[in-house]
Design an enzyme around this catalytic site. Structure first.
Site, PDB file in Angstrom:
ATOM      1  N   GLN A 141     -29.041  50.941 -34.411  1.00 42.89           N
ATOM      2  CA  GLN A 141     -29.205  51.500 -33.053  1.00 42.89           C
ATOM      3  C   GLN A 141     -28.792  52.969 -32.986  1.00 42.89           C
ATOM      4  O   GLN A 141     -28.730  53.539 -31.897  1.00 42.89           O
ATOM      5  CB  GLN A 141     -28.389  50.687 -32.036  1.00 42.89           C
ATOM      6  CG  GLN A 141     -28.786  49.231 -31.941  1.00 42.89           C
ATOM      7  CD  GLN A 141     -30.183  49.018 -31.345  1.00 42.89           C
ATOM      8  OE1 GLN A 141     -30.798  49.937 -30.794  1.00 42.89           O
ATOM      9  NE2 GLN A 141     -30.686  47.797 -31.455  1.00 42.89           N
ATOM     10  N   HIS A 149     -23.782  42.832 -34.094  1.00 44.30           N
ATOM     11  CA  HIS A 149     -25.010  42.041 -34.026  1.00 44.30           C
ATOM     12  C   HIS A 149     -24.869  40.889 -35.019  1.00 44.30           C
ATOM     13  O   HIS A 149     -24.168  41.024 -36.026  1.00 44.30           O
ATOM     14  CB  HIS A 149     -26.169  42.966 -34.425  1.00 44.30           C
ATOM     15  CG  HIS A 149     -27.523  42.363 -34.309  1.00 44.30           C
ATOM     16  ND1 HIS A 149     -28.071  41.574 -35.289  1.00 44.30           N
ATOM     17  CD2 HIS A 149     -28.464  42.453 -33.330  1.00 44.30           C
ATOM     18  CE1 HIS A 149     -29.284  41.210 -34.927  1.00 44.30           C
ATOM     19  NE2 HIS A 149     -29.552  41.719 -33.746  1.00 44.30           N
ATOM     20  N   CYS A 206     -28.573  38.773 -29.488  1.00 41.82           N
ATOM     21  CA  CYS A 206     -28.105  38.494 -30.867  1.00 41.82           C
ATOM     22  C   CYS A 206     -26.692  39.031 -31.064  1.00 41.82           C
ATOM     23  O   CYS A 206     -26.357  39.536 -32.146  1.00 41.82           O
ATOM     24  CB  CYS A 206     -29.040  39.068 -31.918  1.00 41.82           C
ATOM     25  SG  CYS A 206     -30.686  38.396 -31.849  1.00 41.82           S
ATOM     26  N   ASP A 259     -23.671  49.864 -39.858  1.00 37.00           N
ATOM     27  CA  ASP A 259     -24.964  49.353 -39.393  1.00 37.00           C
ATOM     28  C   ASP A 259     -25.517  50.383 -38.409  1.00 37.00           C
ATOM     29  O   ASP A 259     -25.049  50.485 -37.270  1.00 37.00           O
ATOM     30  CB  ASP A 259     -24.739  47.987 -38.723  1.00 37.00           C
ATOM     31  CG  ASP A 259     -25.999  47.469 -38.039  1.00 37.00           C
ATOM     32  OD1 ASP A 259     -27.033  48.164 -38.077  1.00 37.00           O
ATOM     33  OD2 ASP A 259     -25.931  46.370 -37.465  1.00 37.00           O
ATOM     34  N   LYS A 266     -37.169  50.296 -35.043  1.00 35.59           N
ATOM     35  CA  LYS A 266     -36.379  50.696 -33.864  1.00 35.59           C
ATOM     36  C   LYS A 266     -36.437  52.209 -33.652  1.00 35.59           C
ATOM     37  O   LYS A 266     -35.826  52.743 -32.744  1.00 35.59           O
ATOM     38  CB  LYS A 266     -34.925  50.265 -34.033  1.00 35.59           C
ATOM     39  CG  LYS A 266     -34.766  48.747 -34.028  1.00 35.59           C
ATOM     40  CD  LYS A 266     -33.330  48.363 -33.924  1.00 35.59           C
ATOM     41  CE  LYS A 266     -33.085  46.920 -34.243  1.00 35.59           C
ATOM     42  NZ  LYS A 266     -33.686  45.993 -33.266  1.00 35.59           N
TER      43      LYS A 266
END
Ligand code: C6P
Length: 406
Positions: free
Chosen positions: A203, A123, A364, A200, A226
């Site tokens: 998600q 991202h 993104c 990261d 999220k």
């Protein structure tokens, strides 16, 4: 207990919305999930009965709010199984967490000629902060390539890990492809060369159990919004050994021990990295969201979402001229595709007219679109409240799009 969607959906009042005369079908969960009652109730209770600045006042409300905030830190700690509560830094979200590390870690540990390694499926939030930090330090940003299926090329990764590599920053789950990266193996390989790794997890945390000690990652970040929590709040986990050596990211109140006009000494962890009045209400809202997830159970959430994902792929395959983007062996909750002859944006507009919310565009993650030489995709991203019936309606709507465009 297996997921009972009727019961779950009752907790999300927004799902009763009508859009253009159709019941809302919300498939934009990777952008942000909807919020259950218990999260909104927590925000309301905080502002109605508990609101106060924290770590500052000796009065009742301030002490109560401080205790609630620090208890929430404990909830985050056990959610990702961090060793110590002070390894949890509250931030505005994954983006700010990555910026913190890019700025502070690179400041201390990266010098001219060094390398930072990211992947081809990041991202923008896990690209641009490193570009800026590397430029400042005259270091090089290297990229782990991926294959056509949207899986990282592990042999190339091994080759890229070198004497100049100072840090690896890679996504746990790709927001545009749904790929689950083999992060444990990647961390092991990097650690063989004493290279720290940032994951990261924006998600990942909504869909799977994350254990930072089992992963042995050096940094891990995620966003509350999220995973059924409020916007503007998130977490950076960092190993004590790194956080202690890193300089502050932002400065002001809270992050100091003593200030004079000549000299300032910094507070201990985690406060060194939490300058200014924190976002107490949203931290508590995020804690409520974690309780929501834990009550349902990650295993049940994953089983439900994996069933939906497999169902969606099978149904979508039946449409003419559909091209899937991202077909990795291991994936979760995201299906990205486009019709070869129709711009994804046009498809998105028609779906919206029918009450179906998907994200269209580059998500993104422009380098992924460049890799596949496409303008963007239609991304259907799933959450615990979605149903097979909604997927049937999506496929019917897409069939109508096909009819319209011939
Ligand atoms: N992806 C999407 O629609 P923030 O905005 O800080 O909460 O999260 C940034 C971020 C970082 N990493 C990954 C893998 C992400 O998916 C995101 C946010 C959203 O895909 C909004 S662009």
């Amino acid at each position: 207990m297996p997921i009972h969607t009727d019961t779950v959906r009752k907790k999300f009042p927004i799902l009763e919305t009508e859009v253009n005369g159709h019941p809302l079908i919300y498939f934009d969960n990777a952008a942000t999930t909807q919020k259950p009652d218990m999260v909104m109730d927590r925000l309301r209770t905080y502002y109605e009965r508990e609101n106060s600045n924290i770590h500052r006042g000796a009065h009742f409300l301030s002490q109560q709010a401080t205790e609630a905030y620090e208890a929430a830190r404990g909830t985050m700690q056990s959610f990702i199984n961090a060793k110590y509560p002070y390894e949890i830094i509250f931030t505005r979200g994954a983006t700010e967490s990555i910026n913190l590390v890019a700025h502070s870690f690179c400041n201390k540990f990266v010098k001219a000629g060094d390398e930072v390694l990211i992947s081809a499926m990041e991202h923008h939030s896990n690209i641009v902060p490193w570009q800026i930090a590397c430029k400042e330090k005259q270091a090089d940003l290297k990229v782990i390539p991926m294959n056509e299926k949207g899986e990282l090329r592990m042999s190339a990764f091994r080759d890229l890990l070198g004497a100049k590599t100072r840090l690896v920053a890679v996504t746990h789950v790709s927001n545009a492809l749904g790929t689950i990266n083999p992060v444990k193996e990647m961390i092991e390989l990097a650690h063989e060369k004493n290279i720290p790794v940032l994951i990261d997890g924006a998600q990942a945390t909504p869909h799977m159990t994350v254990d930072v000690q089992a992963l042995d990652c050096d940094f891990y970040c995620f966003s509350g919004h999220k995973m059924y929590g409020p916007m503007g709040v998130g977490v950076l986990y960092g190993k004590e050994v790194w956080l202690n050596q890193m300089p502050p990211y932002q400065s002001g109140g809270e992050m100091i021990k003593e200030v004079s006009f000549k000299k300032t000494t910094y507070n201990e962890l985690p406060f060194k990295f939490e300058a200014g009045t924190p976002n107490v209400a949203d931290v508590l809202g995020m804690e409520a969201a974690i309780k929501f997830i834990l009550e349902l159970g990650h295993t049940h959430i994953a089983a439900h979402e994996n069933d939906l994902l497999a169902y969606a792929i099978e149904k979508l395959k039946q449409l003419d001229n559909i091209r899937f983007i991202g077909t990795a062996g291991k994936r979760t909750s995201v299906v990205s595709f486009l019709f070869e002859d129709i711009h994804p944006y046009d498809t998105g507009i028609i779906l919206d007219k029918l009450g179906i919310a998907v994200r269209t565009g580059h998500h993104c993650a422009q380098p992924i679109m460049d890799f596949y030489r496409i303008p963007g995709t239609i991304r259907v991203s799933l959450a615990v409240y979605n149903t097979r019936r909604e997927i049937d309606l999506l496929v019917d709507a897409l069939a109508r799009v096909r009819e319209m465009f011939g």
